[in-house]
Structure formats: C-alpha cells, structure tokens
Design an enzyme around this catalytic site. Structure first.
Site, mmCIF file in Angstrom:
data_model
loop_
_atom_site.group_PDB
_atom_site.id
_atom_site.type_symbol
_atom_site.label_atom_id
_atom_site.label_comp_id
_atom_site.label_asym_id
_atom_site.label_seq_id
_atom_site.Cartn_x
_atom_site.Cartn_y
_atom_site.Cartn_z
ATOM 1 C CG ASP A 193 -1.748 1.175 1.480
ATOM 2 O OD1 ASP A 193 -1.989 1.911 0.507
ATOM 3 O OD2 ASP A 193 -2.201 1.382 2.630
ATOM 4 C CG HIS A 368 -3.839 4.398 4.054
ATOM 5 N ND1 HIS A 368 -4.045 3.321 3.247
ATOM 6 C CD2 HIS A 368 -4.999 5.092 4.054
ATOM 7 C CE1 HIS A 368 -5.272 3.354 2.760
ATOM 8 N NE2 HIS A 368 -5.878 4.434 3.227
#
Lengths: 554, 554
Positions: A193, A368
């Site tokens: 990611d 994140h």
C-alpha cells in the site's frame, strides 16, 4: 516458457487512488484481489462512480476462480455489484467485509445470485493453484487482512490497506509474526500500500485521538454533533465510549452511518452501553447537554444529513447556537469547497465547528501506514521483488525509491494499470499490456435517501440513454431564477415539446421548494435537480440519461 | 442624524476570498478601496473571472471620488478594467501597483482614458472629505500599503494585505511606528486582513525560505525549473541571487512571469547581475547544470508554460530525466487535482519534483500575517471598532473572536458584503443593505498566450451571446474520440447547419492536434477546445458566447 510464469496484472489502483483491483494468473487460473470503485474527478460531471474496466476478466471468464477481498472500504469492494453483474464468480472476505458486501449487493438485487464465502485470518483457502492465507492487519476499518498467496513459483504477499496500529480499539492485533515467518521462509513479491509513502515517521494509533476527543466532549456545553467516515468503526467506538462517560445519549443520523453501525453492532465491533442509543425522533426529549448526535456527511456531500442540517433542512438534526460540530476526519483534496461551504453554514448558526484545520488538535488519524511502517514491513518480509500498489504515479515512484534504498529487495518495480508482470522464482519482467480503463456509472443519486432499484450500467454508449443538461440562471443577489430553466437533451429521441415543458417545470419546482440557503449552495441545488429530474425522466420516458445541471450565476 | 455618519460598505471580499472592494461614504462623497477579482468556483464552468457587482457605485456615480489601491495582487486590482469601463474615476496606487494596473488596462484598451495617480507612503492624499495617508506594510508582493483614512468622525485604518516581515528582501521596512502613532492619537475603526486568522504564531519572513532554496540549488545536478507565483517578487529576487551564487543562468518562461519581472526590474525591485538572464531560445546553448528556468504555472493552470512543458509541448522548456522542478508556492485548495496531474506528468519524465507536500522543507511562506501579527497590530492601533476583512464567513467570525478576546477593542463587528455600517465618534451600527453580488466575466481565455483585444462584458444577460456546449466523448483506453464532437448551442440565434458542422471540425482538429498526454489531461483538453472554439465563433458569427466543454470519459 511463459506457461511457467505467474502473471501479475493490475486492473485498477496503480496510477490512481481508488478502484483497486488486481489479477493474478497462473496458466488457466485467474485470481482477483479486490474490486473497488473510485469517485469521479470533477471533469466527469454527472457521473456517480467509476469502476475498473474488467474486459480482461470477461474475456477470460471461464478462468476466473474468484474475487478475494482485503477489507470493506468502497475503494476495495464498491465495484462488486458492477463486476458481479458481468461476471458472477465466488467472492471471499472476512465476516465484517462480507456484511458490507451483502448490503451493497442487496441494494442492487444481486444478493440472491451471489456466492459469498467467509475467510478467517490464519485459515488457508485454496482456489485452483493458489493457496491463500489471510493475515490480520490493522487499518481504519475492522476485520482487515493482507493476503499471502502461495503460488507454484513462490509467495505473493498483498498487504491490502494497512497501518501498524499497536493498540487497535477492537483488541485484534496486527499479526506481525506471520509477516516475519513468511519473510524467513521467503517471499517472491510484496505488493504494498503506497497511500502514505509521502509521510515521514509512523501513523498514530486509532486510539491516539481519544485525549482530544475527550476534551471536546468535556468542553461542549450544548449538543455535540459528531461526524466521521461511516466506516470508521474504531472512531465510532471511541465516540460511543466517550458519550457514555460524559453522560450523553447517542442518536445516529444518516443512512450510511446507520448501516455501518448496525453491522458493527451485529458482529460485536460496537457494544454501546444499554440505553445509550436513542432514536433521532427522541432528540427533542433530552436537554442539549445530554446529547451526542452522530451524523454523516463529513466531506460536505451535498445531500448528506450534515449538509442538510447545516441549512436547517433536516427533520431531526437541528443545529442551534452554542452547539458543537466535530468533524473527525480529514479534508479530502478536491472536497474543500463543499466542506468549507458546510462549515460556513454551521458558523452562521453560531455553532462551534472543530475540523482538521491544523489547529484543532489530534481529531483524526490516517488509516494508512507512513514511511517507517512501510519500511518495518519490508524489513520483516524481505521480498525478492517489490511492487507498490494503491496510488498516483508519483506515490508509486517514491515507494519504489523507498523500497530500493533499503538494500533488502532485489528489484522494486513500478507498474501501472494494465501492465503484465511475469514472475518465476528468479525473475520479474514486464511483458505486455491488457485492456484497462475506467467505466463511469450513474447510479441514480448515490447520496439520495431513496433506495432505488438500481440498474447498473456501463455508459460506454452515450447514445443509448443520452444526456440532459438543465441550464439554470440564478441571480446571486436575490436567489431567484432569471428565466424558466432551459433543458438541453442530446443523444436521445427528441421528446415531444410538452414533455420538455414539464421537465422545465420539474426543475422550477425543485428550485421553488429549496430554501435560500440551499439555493446559495450550488452543490445542493445541482444534486436536488439531478435527483428530481432523473426520477421524472425515468417515469415519463423510461430513460436513464446522464443529467448534468449547469448553473449560471448572474 | 444619518447625515453626520460615516458609512462603511463592503462590496466584495467579506464572505469570500477575492474580489476585495470596500466603499466609504461621507454625505455625498464616496471613496473606494481596492477593486479585485476572484477566480470562479468550479460550479461556474466556462467563466474566467468574477468581479463584484458595483451597482451601488454606478447608482451614485457622481459621488465617487476615486479608487485607492493597497497593492497589486489580482484580488485587489483585477476588477479594475471592468469597473473603470463602467465608471471611469481616478485611480490611486503606489508606483509598483500602478505599473501592474497599466499593463492590465492596456491589455483591455482602457489605458488612454484612465487617470492613474501615484501615491507615496507617508504622503497624504486628499479626496473630498477624506484625507488618506498610505503606510508602508510588508506582504508577498512589494510596494504595499495600508491606508489611514482621516474622516470627519475619526480615522479608519484599512490594513490591505499584510504580514509583519522584519527582514523584507527589498529592505523597505514595515512602518510599525506609524501604526503606533495612529494608535496613540486614536483610531475609530481598524479593518484588518483575516486571511490567516486560523494560523497560530507568526508567519515567517520571505527570507526564511532562503536556506532550503539554497540547498535545492546546490543539490540539483541538471536543469532547475523554478516555479512561483508571478507576483512573488521577493521569491524571484531570492531565486535570482541564488542562481548567480550557484553559477546558473536564468531563462524566464511564461507571459505573467515575464511581465512581472520586467516591471520589477524597471522599478528596481529586481537587480539581476549582468549576464544572468538569457533568452529562452538560448537554453539549448548551456549545459543543464548551468541553468535555472523560471517558469509560470505553479497552480497547474492547464495552458501555463509548466503544464505544457510537463507534457513535452513547450518550444523552449524541455524537461529531461534528472531535472528538478521546484514549485515554490502553496497548493491552493481547489487546485490539487490540476497540480497533482502536472506533478505526475513531471515524475513520468523522471524529473525530481519538490512541492509543498509537508516533507519538502520551507520552500514557501504565506504573505499574510498569522494570529500573533494580527494581535500585534491590534495592540499597536487599539481601535474603538474593529471589522475583519478578506475572508470566508468562518474567518471573519474567528477574527471577531480573536479581536474581542484581547480586551483592547470596544466592539468587533462581523460584516458581510452589502451591509452598511454607520459610524460616528461613539457608535457603530448596521443600518441596512445595498445591492451586491458577483458578476461573471468571460475574458477570452485568460491563460492563453495570445493577447486578444478583450471585450469586457457583464454576463448578466445570457441571452445576449448565449452558451455553447461542445460535448466530447473520449475513450480512456485509446485516447480516441468515440464520435464526432457534438455542439449544443442555446440562447443565441440558431446558426446554419454548415456552421455547426464547421464548429465540430474545429473541435475535432483541436483534439487531433493534441498529444496523447494532453488528451489524458481533461483540464488541458477543455482549455484548448474553449480557446479554439471561441476564436472560431467570434470570427464566423461575431459572437462571444459562454463556452463550456463537457468531456465524457468512456
């Protein structure tokens, strides 16, 4: 021989944020990871959502073994209704993820035909030549997994979305040991990611916002409106804990928030104290200082509950002087104008608005991982090959640089949607391209409260249903229309004059029925016109054209 | 008696950012401060600029004594061409400000009829009952002033835009003593810039970016592209100093940057070392490590030099692998998508892009004072009444709170455009409203390189010139058109079929002449279509309709 190669084919999310979708192919078996949507750029007026072009999958439909989901965010599951209507294959996800998927498929009348299978972190799933181990990770949502995919040439590890939250509110720990163990055994490729590759350091835990939220709960003298992303289960849990501690009842307003809190309660991720929750209709029965109203619309979405409350147009959510509105979320780039419009409306009602303006304290954290968390995982996994996923080109590029600079990865590869990477035990080579692209979908007013029986359709052929441009000239000073609205239609059989006249009346009525505050907010006006006109055209002409209101301020 | 009251009437900038314009009226004399423009919100497609409705001034045209300008930014002077064409009154400004105004009026063929008068900080100007003392302040631009307006009921002090920069690059100090002196003598009302009321502390000096810029100049191995706002004279001065120190020649690319640096050189605000500047055509004669290319387009404006260079479509500015592009500016909310598109294009060319992403170091500082600077000035001036100017509603509201909390001001008043505040020596009372609003202007492609003979006009009557919607369906995968472009026209005499067919060909040719990279960038495509189609319609039909390209991605 290409037959002995594993193919990695990103269909979405590598070169943009959203519509994440990745295919893995070994000979005649294809595995798909995630099936997300994207919200359109402003250039694509009149389009509700964008999903990846899955021509590659439909052209190989007999080979697709299934879609495995990493978690329940829209950019990972939102494309499912469209994709399943084209290609009905089994879907795999964790319990919480599937609960979100079920609601979504039901809304589109696709649930009965869908095959949904639960996966459990730590329990293997075999699909053709792929043996898939879901691994618990932490994120802003709950029940999220990474996927370790054992293939004939080695392990491909797909992180999904993650941050390394060492104190998740649900007590479900990030399975760092599993990553370390895989690393020791050898990982062929890590797909990681990239969202926060620009951020230094570590992303704070979801719990890190508690002290500041606690302060705000304590300082608020009247009603507290609490707005966050409806899928932020950790955040909602904190808000429920704090409301109980501060003696405030909670009313939940807004369809998306209603839906997600119901699922989270069913599955035990939210455990509100008995009597904590009240029905929105009961708000009037409690003194303001005893109320916390959780309300959706943190991005200023024109038809959201918060936007409507801000212009005093919500049945239950009345914002009075002295109330506090807390927007526990970030300002997503591109949404500033809508958000600031809502804030200005709230300020005019003399509410105190607390939002992420740099001075509000820690009221939101990202879901994140930042640079150190990316490095931490690369260090644990030490893959032979590295491919950044989820991001614009510049994020992918920086992520390649970050991974390369650690000296632990043999090769970091910048891939974009549609490129094919062929892997064997020793090599990773780009060998070609497949068709990819963006498909625009007009879902019938996503923000509308009315759940319509939606026809999911590709807008590939504009001529099919055409385009309608209602043109409205509003006098800024008076808020009045200058002329009757104009209606321009294209790409559809020209309707009789009477019908156009009626359509103009529909738009006129929508405007007449709007307050001056609403009329001053073009986002709201456009959305209302779009919804009403769509309903009218569908009823009278059985068409579903693209409707793009044009407002001229004069 | 109302006759003995001073009226303060904001016509723009109180409730929005931009189009700053304030009227002061004493009996039959009106003084106007600033005449700015605003860039339109995304809802106002097809509109280039927005200026304030000056009905109040035109209805009292015999009373207007003149327009006094605080500085040369677009949001303070950009409305002048439109306003002067409606109401030709004398204009007053400092030398540098007037130089910008001259260029602007000349572009619109209004210079010959305009009466421009220079003001000098510290030298009084008398207009009817108003005696105006300009006071030197610091800002991101040079030659900026606040205005102390002596009226029969006391002094009104208008700050203009300011920050307290104690080390301005031009060595012209902020005249703090003048503010203190006025404060001791007594100020009736302080009108203060609210832009940064949300920011704590002090705004750093313009010189504060020097160390980081110096590092970047030192680390760049090949060409350095330096982009900043064209009016950032302080920043340009620093870049010129650093280029000289690091042995790089400077080429200036982009019309706005060309224009502002020329003015600044003429007036002595920029003094490039002899031989430092080269013509863009000479770029090819120097090795990359000896070049600094100053280029306009820091906000990703679709037709700017930087945007074109990013897709390899600029004659002189070629961006090669290893070059560095420094965007020494902030990302203005609303511009993210255009800016990030340009950055992605630059990254694809393997340029290093340094921009304000939170990790780039101090490469930009704001031109507006933060909270402590606002407090500092309030403390020095200690006005009886306080009115925040320049900001959205929420800024004005916070600014009222900030001023009130200091205990030095008798009354802080939140005013919005169109409200009338009546002042005498002892009181300040809102007494009514005048007509205000926003007027949208389509200037003929502001970003275009071609200086057209612009007709400034009010778009109040859409029917006058109508609206044209070119509808283009682009296949995202192939970049090709799906059909011939559609052209929808409204509010204008229907042209012959042949003309519409020609218009469709014009759009087709524009697309054919665009590279694939350009076609993938809808901002660029739209602007090119708008420019070309406008030229065609003007030539063939002598009309200037609003042109709003609609792109459908399929």
């Amino acid at each position: 021989m290409a037959q002995d190669k594993l193919k990695l084919i990103p269909l979405g999310g590598l070169g943009e944020f959203g519509m994440n979708c990745m295919a893995l192919r070994w000979q005649d078996d294809i595995l798909v990871i995630d099936a997300g949507l994207m919200f359109p750029e402003e250039e694509l007026l009149g389009v509700d959502i964008v999903v990846p072009d899955i021509s590659y999958l439909t052209e190989n439909r007999d080979k697709v073994r299934g879609i495995v989901l990493t978690h329940g965010h829209e950019d990972h599951i939102g494309g499912l209704p469209w994709i399943l209507s084209e290609l009905n294959v089994p879907v795999y996800g964790t319990e919480f993820t599937l609960a979100f998927v079920e609601g979504k498929l039901e809304e589109h009348n696709l649930l009965d035909d869908a095959e949904l299978n639960e996966i459990i972190p730590g329990h293997r799933l075999t699909l053709g030549p792929f043996s898939i181990m879901p691994i618990r990770v932490t994120h802003s949502l709950v029940d999220c997994v990474a996927l370790a995919i054992h293939t004939p040439v080695g392990v491909v590890l797909h992180t999904g979305d993650f941050k390394v939250d060492l104190s998740p509110t649900d007590g479900q720990p990030f399975d760092l040991q599993a990553f370390a163990e895989l690393g020791k055994q050898g990982v062929l490729a890590l797909l990681q990611d990239s969202t926060n590759v620009d951020r230094r350091g570590y992303t704070p835990s979801e719990k890190a916002v508690r002290p500041r939220l606690n302060e705000i709960f304590g300082q608020t003298k009247k009603k507290l409106f609490f707005s966050c992303f409806s899928s932020s289960i950790h955040r909602i849990r904190l808000a429920m804990e704090l409301a109980a501690e501060h003696g405030r009842k909670i009313a939940i307003i807004g369809r998306s928030l209603d839906n997600s809190t119901e699922i989270a309660q069913d599955l035990g991720y939210l455990e509100p104290a008995p009597g904590l929750l009240i029905h929105p209709g009961q708000i009037k029965d409690f003194p303001p200082e005893k109320l916390c109203i959780m309300i959706s619309g943190t991005q200023g979405e024109p038809m959201s509950a918060l936007s409507r409350a801000a212009v005093n147009n919500h049945k239950f959510a009345r914002i009075d002087a002295g109330d506090t509105v807390l927007m526990s979320s970030r300002v997503i780039p591109g949404n500033e104008k809508s958000i600031y419009r809502v804030i200005d409306h709230l300020e005019r009602r003399d509410a105190t608005v607390i939002y992420d303006d740099g001075t509000a304290g820690l009221i939101h954290v990202s879901g994140h991982g930042s640079q150190e968390e990316l490095r931490l995982m690369i260090n644990l996994v030490r893959p032979k090959f590295f491919v950044p996923i989820h991001g614009d080109y510049r994020h992918l590029k920086r992520h390649v640089e970050l991974a390369s600079s650690m000296g632990l990865v043999e090769k970091a590869i910048l891939m974009e949607d549609g490129e094919v990477l062929e892997l064997d035990r020793n090599s990773a080579t780009k060998t070609g391209n497949v068709t990819v692209g963006r498909v625009c979908i007009d879902s019938g007013g996503a923000a509308s409260d009315v759940v319509e029986d939606l026809v999911i359709r590709d807008r590939r052929h504009l001529s099919e249903d055409g385009i309608v441009l209602p043109i409205i000239a509003i006098n800024k000073g008076t808020g009045r229309l200058e002329n009757l609205p104009e209606i321009v239609m294209r790409g559809m059989a020209v309707p009789e004059e009477g019908l156009i006249a009626e359509a103009r009346q529909v738009v006129q009525r929508t405007l007449d029925g709007s307050s001056n505050e609403e009329k001053a907010d073009y986002g709201v006006v456009k959305e209302k016109i779009r919804t009403d006109l769509k309903r009218f055209i569908q009823k009278s002409m059985s068409r579903r054209p693209l409707i793009m209101p044009v407002i001229l301020e004069i």
